[in-house]
Design a protein around this motif. Structure first.
Motif, PDB file in Angstrom:
ATOM      1  N   PHE A 197     -21.334  42.345 -17.606  1.00 43.99           N
ATOM      2  CA  PHE A 197     -20.832  42.786 -19.025  1.00 43.99           C
ATOM      3  C   PHE A 197     -21.429  44.068 -19.471  1.00 43.99           C
ATOM      4  CE2 PHE A 197     -20.428  38.002 -18.776  1.00 43.99           C
ATOM      5  CZ  PHE A 197     -19.168  38.055 -18.578  1.00 43.99           C
ATOM      6  N   CYS A 198     -22.644  44.287 -19.600  1.00 41.55           N
ATOM      7  CA  CYS A 198     -23.474  45.414 -20.055  1.00 41.55           C
ATOM      8  C   CYS A 198     -24.178  45.977 -19.190  1.00 41.55           C
ATOM      9  CB  CYS A 198     -24.491  44.926 -21.356  1.00 41.55           C
ATOM     10  SG  CYS A 198     -26.175  44.060 -20.593  1.00 41.55           S
ATOM     11  N   ALA A 233     -14.486  35.797 -20.872  1.00 42.75           N
ATOM     12  CA  ALA A 233     -14.632  37.253 -20.244  1.00 42.75           C
ATOM     13  C   ALA A 233     -13.794  38.255 -20.214  1.00 42.75           C
ATOM     14  CB  ALA A 233     -14.654  36.547 -18.664  1.00 42.75           C
ATOM     15  N   ARG A 234     -12.447  37.957 -20.429  1.00 38.07           N
ATOM     16  CA  ARG A 234     -11.399  38.788 -20.682  1.00 38.07           C
ATOM     17  C   ARG A 234     -11.734  39.636 -21.905  1.00 38.07           C
ATOM     18  NH1 ARG A 234      -6.150  38.614 -23.092  1.00 38.07           N
ATOM     19  NH2 ARG A 234      -4.846  40.342 -22.107  1.00 38.07           N
ATOM     20  N   GLN A 269     -15.921  45.991 -23.536  1.00 34.47           N
ATOM     21  CA  GLN A 269     -16.641  47.076 -22.861  1.00 34.47           C
ATOM     22  C   GLN A 269     -15.916  48.160 -22.498  1.00 34.47           C
ATOM     23  OE1 GLN A 269     -19.839  46.977 -22.179  1.00 34.47           O
ATOM     24  NE2 GLN A 269     -20.064  45.243 -23.446  1.00 34.47           N
ATOM     25  N   ASN A 270     -14.431  48.144 -22.234  1.00 27.51           N
ATOM     26  CA  ASN A 270     -13.632  49.253 -21.978  1.00 27.51           C
ATOM     27  C   ASN A 270     -13.153  50.031 -23.119  1.00 27.51           C
ATOM     28  OD1 ASN A 270     -13.970  48.830 -19.354  1.00 27.51           O
ATOM     29  ND2 ASN A 270     -12.181  47.256 -19.107  1.00 27.51           N
ATOM     30  N   SER A 271     -13.346  49.343 -24.499  1.00 25.00           N
ATOM     31  CA  SER A 271     -12.892  50.111 -25.504  1.00 25.00           C
ATOM     32  C   SER A 271     -13.497  51.289 -25.816  1.00 25.00           C
ATOM     33  CB  SER A 271     -13.025  49.020 -26.730  1.00 25.00           C
ATOM     34  OG  SER A 271     -14.518  48.933 -27.191  1.00 25.00           O
ATOM     35  N   PRO A 272     -13.055  52.298 -26.715  1.00 25.03           N
ATOM     36  CA  PRO A 272     -13.484  53.679 -27.026  1.00 25.03           C
ATOM     37  C   PRO A 272     -15.029  53.580 -27.638  1.00 25.03           C
ATOM     38  CG  PRO A 272     -11.242  53.769 -27.701  1.00 25.03           C
ATOM     39  CD  PRO A 272     -11.421  52.056 -27.009  1.00 25.03           C
ATOM     40  N   GLN A 328     -17.756  52.546 -25.198  1.00 22.94           N
ATOM     41  CA  GLN A 328     -17.938  53.822 -24.589  1.00 22.94           C
ATOM     42  C   GLN A 328     -18.854  54.717 -25.406  1.00 22.94           C
ATOM     43  OE1 GLN A 328     -14.353  54.955 -23.259  1.00 22.94           O
ATOM     44  NE2 GLN A 328     -13.997  53.363 -21.850  1.00 22.94           N
ATOM     45  N   ALA A 329     -18.451  54.909 -26.715  1.00 25.69           N
ATOM     46  CA  ALA A 329     -19.391  55.917 -27.488  1.00 25.69           C
ATOM     47  C   ALA A 329     -20.617  55.145 -27.863  1.00 25.69           C
ATOM     48  CB  ALA A 329     -18.493  55.930 -28.756  1.00 25.69           C
ATOM     49  N   VAL A 330     -20.908  53.972 -27.810  1.00 24.00           N
ATOM     50  CA  VAL A 330     -22.140  53.418 -27.960  1.00 24.00           C
ATOM     51  C   VAL A 330     -23.025  53.707 -26.844  1.00 24.00           C
ATOM     52  CG1 VAL A 330     -23.354  51.283 -28.202  1.00 24.00           C
ATOM     53  CG2 VAL A 330     -21.406  51.751 -29.817  1.00 24.00           C
ATOM     54  N   ARG A 331     -22.452  53.571 -25.642  1.00 23.26           N
ATOM     55  CA  ARG A 331     -22.918  53.680 -24.460  1.00 23.26           C
ATOM     56  C   ARG A 331     -23.654  55.008 -24.133  1.00 23.26           C
ATOM     57  NH1 ARG A 331     -19.533  49.654 -22.591  1.00 23.26           N
ATOM     58  NH2 ARG A 331     -18.035  51.443 -21.718  1.00 23.26           N
ATOM     59  N   GLU A 332     -22.683  56.116 -24.586  1.00 22.98           N
ATOM     60  CA  GLU A 332     -22.737  57.443 -24.476  1.00 22.98           C
ATOM     61  C   GLU A 332     -24.043  57.959 -25.383  1.00 22.98           C
ATOM     62  OE1 GLU A 332     -20.411  61.695 -25.657  1.00 22.98           O
ATOM     63  OE2 GLU A 332     -19.339  60.088 -25.261  1.00 22.98           O
ATOM     64  N   VAL A 333     -23.938  57.564 -26.559  1.00 25.47           N
ATOM     65  CA  VAL A 333     -25.036  57.529 -27.467  1.00 25.47           C
ATOM     66  C   VAL A 333     -26.455  57.150 -26.957  1.00 25.47           C
ATOM     67  CG1 VAL A 333     -25.873  57.649 -29.839  1.00 25.47           C
ATOM     68  CG2 VAL A 333     -23.549  58.287 -29.499  1.00 25.47           C
TER      69      VAL A 333
END
Length: 123
Positions: free
Chosen positions: A36-37, A80-81, A87-90, A93-98
């Protein structure tokens, strides 16, 4: 059964990735991570309670009854779905980028600061 200490998710199967470290042929480093993460801080848990209702198990297994097994499998598949969609949401993704930028550069930018600087070309 595994538990991720980063996101607290519980799952049966880990995601396995191979780190090449620049090598063109094996041996590669085998890394177990959370599906997941993608965290690598995992613990193995011992199944002493039903995965669905939480009652103490009297025999080896994951569920106390067939009813719990079918309900649990249905619930965990839906969960899980839901986690995969998040996890694929914008936003995720922004949180992971920062978080990746802050970790790489040793900064503590908030999301607003990071994206403001990014848009101005200050990063």
């Amino acid at each position: 059964m595994y538990c991720c200490t980063d996101c607290k998710a519980e799952f049966e199967y880990v995601e396995i990735v191979f780190e090449t470290h620049g090598l063109s042929t094996p041996p590669y480093e085998r890394i177990k991570r959370c599906p997941f993460c993608h965290g690598t801080d995992l613990t193995e848990t011992d199944n002493r309670h039903c995965r669905f209702c939480g009652s103490r198990l009297t025999k080896a297994g994951e569920y106390c009854s067939e009813k719990c097994k079918s309900a649990g499998e249905r619930y965990f598949a839906l969960d899980a779905r839901r986690k995969k969609l998040f996890q694929n949401s914008p936003v995720a993704q922004a949180v992971r980028e920062v978080a990746a930028y802050n970790k790489t550069h040793g900064t503590k930018y908030s999301y607003g600061q990071y994206f403001s600087l990014k848009e101005q070309g200050g990063l």
